[in-house]
Design a protein around this motif. Structure first.
Motif, PDB file in Angstrom:
ATOM      1  N   VAL B 180      89.310  20.228 -24.630  1.00 37.06           N
ATOM      2  CA  VAL B 180      88.111  19.902 -25.416  1.00 37.06           C
ATOM      3  C   VAL B 180      87.417  21.167 -25.909  1.00 37.06           C
ATOM      4  CG1 VAL B 180      85.824  18.818 -25.343  1.00 37.06           C
ATOM      5  CG2 VAL B 180      87.771  17.708 -24.236  1.00 37.06           C
ATOM      6  N   PHE B 183      89.315  22.855 -28.620  1.00 34.85           N
ATOM      7  CA  PHE B 183      89.187  22.053 -29.843  1.00 34.85           C
ATOM      8  C   PHE B 183      87.860  22.371 -30.554  1.00 34.85           C
ATOM      9  CE2 PHE B 183      87.810  18.292 -32.158  1.00 34.85           C
ATOM     10  CZ  PHE B 183      88.942  17.973 -32.888  1.00 34.85           C
ATOM     11  N   LEU B 184      86.798  22.472 -29.763  1.00 33.38           N
ATOM     12  CA  LEU B 184      85.484  22.758 -30.356  1.00 33.38           C
ATOM     13  C   LEU B 184      85.466  24.137 -31.014  1.00 33.38           C
ATOM     14  CD1 LEU B 184      83.370  21.184 -27.508  1.00 33.38           C
ATOM     15  CD2 LEU B 184      83.351  20.430 -29.879  1.00 33.38           C
ATOM     16  N   ASP B 186      88.215  25.607 -32.221  1.00 33.49           N
ATOM     17  CA  ASP B 186      89.104  25.508 -33.388  1.00 33.49           C
ATOM     18  C   ASP B 186      88.398  24.880 -34.580  1.00 33.49           C
ATOM     19  OD1 ASP B 186      91.134  26.623 -31.986  1.00 33.49           O
ATOM     20  OD2 ASP B 186      92.199  24.749 -31.564  1.00 33.49           O
TER      21      ASP B 186
END
Lengths: 92, 519
Positions: B180, B183-184, B186
């Protein structure tokens, strides 16, 4: 599955980023067999061709326990830590 | 079992209201312009309208689409505006075209979905016998198209609206195999440090910190001029690590920085690297645990750190100001992560900042300053009189931008308790401090010119072109005493004053803005 709320003004679609491509292959290359039938045949051929064309590259072979599930975290970590590239065989 | 169709009222293209049920049989139709099958049946709906047997209520799913359909097919059958998709959603339209025949009470009698020639012919034969159609010229079958209400993003919003949920932001699902936090990063949602994932549960909890409607637009944030709703600000407050009780401060600060006087667009874009410095006054300081004492301008207090960060993230994520985009700072500045603190009003002999700026002492207020550097420390452990100390602070402030840059912007002084005691003992007011700063920094322009040994300041050519009296006229550091802003904060021990250096001041740059905190 984690769900988050978009902190932006939502004008840009959510996208996955792709690692920049270097344009050359060197170092260690992982060949990942997802354990579908004959995926190993494809990867054997690929390994032979790569060894001919890129003799300085080291090839490491890996296999997922089953094609029906994502690769286990430990396997993904091993591949990431020991390799510069990975080729995944999606043979069918 | 009889199906009662939902009642509605929609505007036609002339702005008139069309309501359903009508008290008489009616055809309720749903179409969208980019659907080939809808285009195929539009002449049939027009023919039914021309025959006048049953009135048509035809809802189009976009305004522009209604206009295009009307022009393309030369329609006189009125198309109704369902661009909010509320009626389509209420009817649970999956496929267009959808045609429903209702009786006078609104009960469904028959329906057509998509285009099956035999079905349509039978429908017209049964219900619209006077409508002339050349059926043989039409294809036997065409599939319908997905209603706009089936678009996943739109469906989510419509469901939230129908359930009256305060959450309307786009939901992003992160795959189980993804980290997570990575992802944040990215997605570019962070300032370079990890953030708290803004799950719907956390955002709902954050929204409990304000009574304001989640969809209220607080400001439009440049450079995208995107609407900053309370919900979007709350999402960014979660990212930043805020508690719900901080949210009113974050909302007021976003409103303040987006005021034209503050000019957040310029503050973000300038190569000088300006950033908002956020000062909180009033009772809310204690209530939410803000630091105004030891290490006030540094790390360690959640409220101080998270509020300033939430504002920065809101500007970045909602407004779209990102380094390398419209953020063009040459060197950057750690204040661009966060810079927020509270004034220690009770330790000050003077009126607090918000009262000086016209608010009541009992108001909770946020004030924002655009600052390019700081806190630069004025270390003075020897001044024993107020005059000496104020003068000493003045000499320190003179370095702002460049020691030879006079009339340059604003400065913000954070005076520590021990320094303020020295000033208080001699009865110095804030204005006395400002006077003394202007006095000790007043230099003839001739002394502010560039030399061979050290550049900066006025060019020798410009100086030479000045009349002598101008060259010799003492010019203080600041254009006006009003450019010097003073607050009191910091630990009880230590003879220091923190100095923030401003950016371009006045109407050409940024001026401080205060907003009352609604809590």
């Amino acid at each position: 599955m984690a769900t988050i709320l978009d902190p932006t003004d939502e004008r840009v679609p959510v996208a996955r980023t792709v690692t920049p491509r270097s344009g050359t292959v060197r170092g260690n290359v992982a060949l990942l067999d997802i354990s579908k039938p004959r995926g190993n045949v494809l990867l054997d051929q690929l390994e032979t061709r790569l060894a001919e064309r890129l003799p300085d590259v080291t090839i490491n072979r890996y296999a997922k326990p089953t094609f029906t599930k994502p690769a286990p975290d430990a396997l993904r970590r091993d591949i990431r830590d020991a390799n510069d590239f990975v080729i995944e065989a999606l043979a069918d | 079992m009889a199906t009662m169709l939902p009642a509605f009222s929609l505007a036609d293209m002339a702005g008139g209201d069309r309501t359903f049920p009508t008290g008489a049989p009616a055809l309720v139709c749903f179409v969208k312009e980019d659907c080939p099958t809808c285009n195929l049946v539009m002449p049939l709906l027009q023919a039914a309208h021309d025959a006048g047997e049953v009135p048509l209520l035809t809802a189009g799913q976009t305004v522009e689409g209604n206009r295009t359909l009307t022009e393309r097919h030369g329609l006189t059958v009125p198309l109704l505006d369902d661009s909010t998709l509320k009626v389509s959603f209420a009817y649970d339209v999956e496929t267009v075209p959808l045609v429903l025949l209702a009786d006078g009470d609104g009960e469904e009698v028959d329906r057509l979905v998509g285009f099956d020639r035999a079905e349509w012919q039978e429908f017209f034969g049964n219900h619209l016998p006077g409508t002339q159609v050349d059926w043989e010229s039409l294809p036997k079958w065409r599939p319908g198209c997905g209603s706009l209400t089936q678009d996943p993003v739109i469906a989510e919003r419509l469901r939230a609206e129908s359930e009256n949920s305060p959450l309307r932001a786009r939901k992003i699902e992160i795959a189980p195999a993804d980290d997570v936090h990575e992802f944040l990063f990215d997605q570019g949602f962070t300032d370079g440090l990890p953030v708290v994932p803004p799950t719907p549960e956390r955002v709902l909890r954050m929204l409990s910190g304000t009574k304001r409607d989640s969809q209220e637009v607080v400001a439009e944030i440049p450079p995208n001029y995107a609407p900053a709703t309370v919900e979007k600000i709350a999402i960014n407050a979660v990212l930043a690590g805020c508690k719900p009780e901080y949210l009113p401060v974050v909302i007021a600060t976003v409103e303040a920085v987006c005021n034209k006087t503050f000019n957040i667009h310029g503050v973000n874009a300038t190569t000088m690297g300006a950033s908002p410095v956020v000062i909180v006054n009033g009772p809310i300081r204690e209530r939410i645990g803000m630091n105004m004492g030891l290490g006030v301008l540094g790390q360690g207090t959640r409220a101080n750190g998270a509020i300033g960060r939430a504002v920065r993230l809101a500007v970045r994520n909602i407004g779209g100001a990102k380094p390398g985009g419209t953020e063009r700072s040459t060197l950057g500045n750690p204040m661009k992560f966060t810079m927020c603190f509270a004034e220690w009003e009770e330790r000050s002999p003077w009126e607090p900042l918000h009262v000086e700026r016209g608010f009541d002492a009992e108001d909770s207020v946020v004030t924002v300053f655009a600052m390019t550097s700081g806190p630069a420390l004025c270390v003075d452990q020897s001044s024993r009189t107020a005059k000496q100390l104020a003068g000493s602070i003045g000499l320190s402030v003179e370095a702002a931008h460049h020691v030879r840059a006079h009339n340059a912007g604003d400065a913000l002084l954070v005076i520590s308790p021990e320094h303020v005691d020295t000033l208080r003992r001699d009865g110095f007011t804030k204005d006395d401090v400002r006077e003394q700063i202007q006095k000790v920094t007043a230099r003839p322009l001739a002394e502010l010119a560039s030399t061979d040994e050290a550049g900066g300041g006025i060019s020798p050519e410009r100086l030479a072109a000045m009349p002598e009296d101008r060259r010799n006229r003492p010019t203080p550091k600041f254009a006006s005493k009003d450019n010097i802003h003073i607050v009191v904060a910091g630990a009880g021990a230590g003879k220091f004053t923190g100095v923030y250096h401003g950016w371009a001041g006045g109407a050409i740059g940024s001026m401080p803005v205060s907003r009352k905190i609604d809590h």
